[in-house]
Design a protein around this motif. Structure first.
Motif, short mmCIF file in Angstrom:
data_model
loop_
_atom_site.label_atom_id
_atom_site.label_comp_id
_atom_site.label_asym_id
_atom_site.label_seq_id
_atom_site.Cartn_x
_atom_site.Cartn_y
_atom_site.Cartn_z
N ALA A 300 0.81 -1.22 0.00
CA ALA A 300 0.00 0.00 0.00
C ALA A 300 0.84 1.27 0.00
O ALA A 300 0.46 2.28 -0.59
CB ALA A 300 -0.95 -0.01 1.20
N GLU A 301 1.98 1.25 0.66
CA GLU A 301 2.76 2.48 0.78
C GLU A 301 3.78 2.65 -0.34
O GLU A 301 4.59 3.59 -0.32
CB GLU A 301 3.50 2.49 2.14
N VAL A 302 3.76 1.78 -1.35
CA VAL A 302 4.79 1.78 -2.40
C VAL A 302 4.15 2.10 -3.75
O VAL A 302 3.25 1.40 -4.20
CB VAL A 302 5.51 0.42 -2.47
N ARG A 332 -0.02 1.19 -8.13
CA ARG A 332 0.76 0.12 -7.49
C ARG A 332 0.82 -1.14 -8.37
O ARG A 332 1.19 -2.21 -7.90
CB ARG A 332 0.15 -0.22 -6.13
N PHE A 333 0.51 -0.98 -9.64
CA PHE A 333 0.43 -2.13 -10.56
C PHE A 333 1.71 -2.26 -11.37
O PHE A 333 2.22 -1.28 -11.92
CB PHE A 333 -0.75 -1.94 -11.51
N PRO A 343 15.16 -18.38 -16.97
CA PRO A 343 14.87 -18.48 -15.54
C PRO A 343 15.88 -17.75 -14.66
O PRO A 343 15.51 -17.12 -13.65
CB PRO A 343 14.88 -19.99 -15.29
N ALA A 344 17.16 -17.79 -15.03
CA ALA A 344 18.18 -17.09 -14.24
C ALA A 344 17.98 -15.58 -14.33
O ALA A 344 18.12 -14.86 -13.32
CB ALA A 344 19.57 -17.46 -14.73
N GLU A 345 17.65 -15.06 -15.50
CA GLU A 345 17.40 -13.63 -15.65
C GLU A 345 16.16 -13.21 -14.88
O GLU A 345 16.12 -12.12 -14.28
CB GLU A 345 17.25 -13.28 -17.12
N ILE A 346 15.15 -14.06 -14.89
CA ILE A 346 13.92 -13.76 -14.15
C ILE A 346 14.22 -13.64 -12.66
O ILE A 346 13.79 -12.69 -11.99
CB ILE A 346 12.86 -14.84 -14.43
N ASP A 347 14.96 -14.61 -12.13
CA ASP A 347 15.27 -14.58 -10.70
C ASP A 347 16.09 -13.34 -10.35
O ASP A 347 15.81 -12.65 -9.36
CB ASP A 347 16.03 -15.84 -10.30
N GLU A 348 17.09 -13.03 -11.15
CA GLU A 348 17.90 -11.85 -10.90
C GLU A 348 17.07 -10.59 -11.02
O GLU A 348 17.20 -9.65 -10.21
CB GLU A 348 19.07 -11.81 -11.89
N GLY A 349 16.19 -10.53 -12.03
CA GLY A 349 15.35 -9.35 -12.20
C GLY A 349 14.44 -9.11 -11.02
O GLY A 349 14.25 -7.96 -10.58
N ILE A 350 13.87 -10.17 -10.48
CA ILE A 350 12.95 -10.00 -9.34
C ILE A 350 13.73 -9.70 -8.07
O ILE A 350 13.24 -8.97 -7.19
CB ILE A 350 12.04 -11.24 -9.22
N GLN A 351 14.95 -10.19 -7.96
CA GLN A 351 15.79 -9.75 -6.83
C GLN A 351 16.04 -8.25 -6.91
O GLN A 351 15.97 -7.54 -5.89
CB GLN A 351 17.12 -10.50 -6.84
N ARG A 352 16.33 -7.74 -8.10
CA ARG A 352 16.54 -6.29 -8.26
C ARG A 352 15.24 -5.53 -7.99
O ARG A 352 15.27 -4.44 -7.41
CB ARG A 352 17.04 -5.99 -9.67
N LEU A 353 14.13 -6.10 -8.42
CA LEU A 353 12.85 -5.46 -8.15
C LEU A 353 12.58 -5.40 -6.66
O LEU A 353 12.14 -4.36 -6.13
CB LEU A 353 11.73 -6.23 -8.86
N ALA A 354 12.86 -6.49 -5.95
CA ALA A 354 12.66 -6.51 -4.50
C ALA A 354 13.54 -5.47 -3.82
O ALA A 354 13.11 -4.77 -2.89
CB ALA A 354 12.96 -7.90 -3.96
N ALA A 355 14.78 -5.33 -4.29
CA ALA A 355 15.67 -4.33 -3.73
C ALA A 355 15.16 -2.92 -4.00
O ALA A 355 15.28 -2.03 -3.14
CB ALA A 355 17.08 -4.50 -4.31
N SER A 356 14.57 -2.72 -5.16
CA SER A 356 14.01 -1.41 -5.50
C SER A 356 12.83 -1.08 -4.60
O SER A 356 12.70 0.05 -4.12
CB SER A 356 13.58 -1.40 -6.97
N VAL A 357 11.97 -2.05 -4.36
CA VAL A 357 10.83 -1.84 -3.47
C VAL A 357 11.32 -1.53 -2.05
O VAL A 357 10.81 -0.62 -1.38
CB VAL A 357 9.90 -3.08 -3.46
N SER A 362 12.28 2.30 2.39
CA SER A 362 13.24 2.91 3.30
C SER A 362 13.23 4.43 3.19
O SER A 362 13.22 5.14 4.20
CB SER A 362 14.65 2.38 3.00
N THR A 363 13.18 4.92 1.94
CA THR A 363 13.14 6.35 1.71
C THR A 363 11.87 6.95 2.30
O THR A 363 11.88 8.02 2.92
CB THR A 363 13.21 6.66 0.20
N ARG A 364 10.75 6.25 2.11
CA ARG A 364 9.49 6.73 2.65
C ARG A 364 9.52 6.77 4.18
O ARG A 364 9.02 7.72 4.80
CB ARG A 364 8.35 5.83 2.16
N ALA A 365 10.14 5.74 4.78
CA ALA A 365 10.21 5.69 6.25
C ALA A 365 11.04 6.85 6.79
O ALA A 365 10.71 7.46 7.82
CB ALA A 365 10.81 4.35 6.70
N VAL A 366 12.14 7.17 6.11
CA VAL A 366 13.00 8.27 6.55
C VAL A 366 12.24 9.59 6.48
O VAL A 366 12.30 10.43 7.38
CB VAL A 366 14.29 8.32 5.69
#
Length: 368
Positions: A300-302, A332-333, A343-357, A362-366
């Motif tokens: 909700a907050e992202v 939020r879509f 499959p390896a690119e997908i996993d890496e891409g979603i890891q980067r997406l998770a880091a972006s979220v 973190s920025t919002r919390a600050v």
């Protein structure tokens, strides 16, 4: 070393899926057999042997079939024939952004019907119909673009019943229908209501985008009117591409190709779902049984716009989710096309997406 860019943007087939040798053989044979017809002007309804093959495949009369340079151009012809500025059209919300662009170009007033995990919100559709009846309702009922959802059989029957009650046309866009990796297919809307439905598909996802061959099946009178619009637009479609497609299909290449695509893409869908579960367990994701897309709703907050900016700094490209919504929304879509990535690119891409979220949170919390 800079990171390799990963694109969760366009829903394109994998390059390795193209049956290049088969297409070369089909092209050579088609030009030898039908070269003069393929290289000459012809009827705007399309290359007759391909129309006959499509009619036989779908068990309809040939006068119900028109082909074009991709299915999107057939939507253009439909708009030219049916839509005057201010006319109302219903779509799912979200829906295919290129169709929205086409409808807006012709001055249509687009009303979005909220999309649920099993198809359009029927109560919302009924409420909208009580206010106004659209020229047509545009749906992608199988593995929807962009959400990945499939319309249930029960909802398909409800939609048909409403179309008959209120007298509107259904446009069934089905380019992903044959790419089912598991589960049981539902009947097409055309099968349920052939006089009330225009069924559209293409060979873009089955052979390659470069063949630019789409088709529409519908009531003969309307098909004839669309053929007149086509004639006034380009005289005739690309007969070379349609002749090659026809030869490829008549050689029995379609069903084996579909099985190859399923074997290629099903593990990529599984990899996408597994990566989301591992790296983004709090994101609400669709769980399709086929097609090209998974979609997620962020916490909700992202906001997706902030995530897209963060992701770009991590060499991850994401499409603008708001572009798929006809009347605003989609903050939020996110749409995640998985078929063109390993499959390896997908996993890496979603890891980067998770880091972006996580960075956005973190920025919002600050700031708070």
């Amino acid at each position: 070393m800079p990171q390799r860019t990963i694109n969760f943007t366009r829903g394109v087939p994998a390059n390795e899926s193209f049956p290049i040798d088969e297409v070369i053989e089909a092209a050579t044979a088609a030009l030898k057999t039908n070269g003069q017809a393929m290289l000459q002007y012809g009827p705007s309804l399309g290359f007759q042997p391909l129309r006959e093959w499509l009619a036989d495949w779908h068990r309809v009369a040939v006068d119900r079939v028109i082909t074009g340079n991709g299915s999107l151009q057939l939507i253009e012809f439909l708009c030219l024939h049916m839509i005057d500025p201010g006319d109302v059209v219903f779509t799912e919300s979200p829906t295919y952004d290129r169709t929205l662009t086409m409808l807006r170009r012709h001055g249509a007033t687009v009303v979005g019907i909220a999309l649920e995990s099993d198809g359009p919100d029927i109560e919302a559709l009924e409420q909208a119909l009580r206010k106004q009846v659209p020229k047509f309702l545009y749906l992608i009922p199988d593995f929807q673009n962009p959400a990945g959802a499939t319309c249930s059989g029960a909802k398909r029957r409800q939609i048909v019943k409403l179309a008959e009650q209120y007298g509107f046309l259904i446009i069934e866009d089905a380019p992903y229908r044959l790419l089912r990796y598991r589960g049981t297919e539902e009947p097409t809307l055309y099968e349920l209501a052939p006089e009330r439905t225009l069924y559209m598909s293409s060979f873009t996802k089955l052979i390659a985008p470069g063949v630019r061959t789409g088709f529409l099946i519908g009531e003969p009178g309307l098909v004839g009117k669309l053929a007149k619009v086509a004639e006034d637009t380009y005289i005739s479609p690309g007969y070379v591409a349609q002749g090659i497609t026809n030869e490829w299909c008549r050689r029995g290449r379609l069903l084996p190709q579909i099985e190859r695509l399923k074997a290629l893409y099903a593990p990529r869908l599984d990899a996408c779902l597994a990566a989301l579960e591992a790296h983004m367990p709090d994101a609400v994701a669709t769980r399709p049984d086929g097609g090209f897309f998974i979609s997620i709703t962020l916490p909700a907050e992202v906001l997706a716009s902030a995530v897209r900016s963060e992701a770009a700094g991590r060499s991850l490209n994401i499409a603008d989710g708001a572009a798929f919504f006809p009347q605003g929304g989609g903050e939020r879509f996110l749409r995640l096309p998985f078929c063109a990535l390993t499959p390896a690119e997908i996993d890496e891409g979603i890891q980067r997406l998770a880091a972006s979220v996580a960075a956005v949170r973190s920025t919002r919390a600050v700031r708070s």
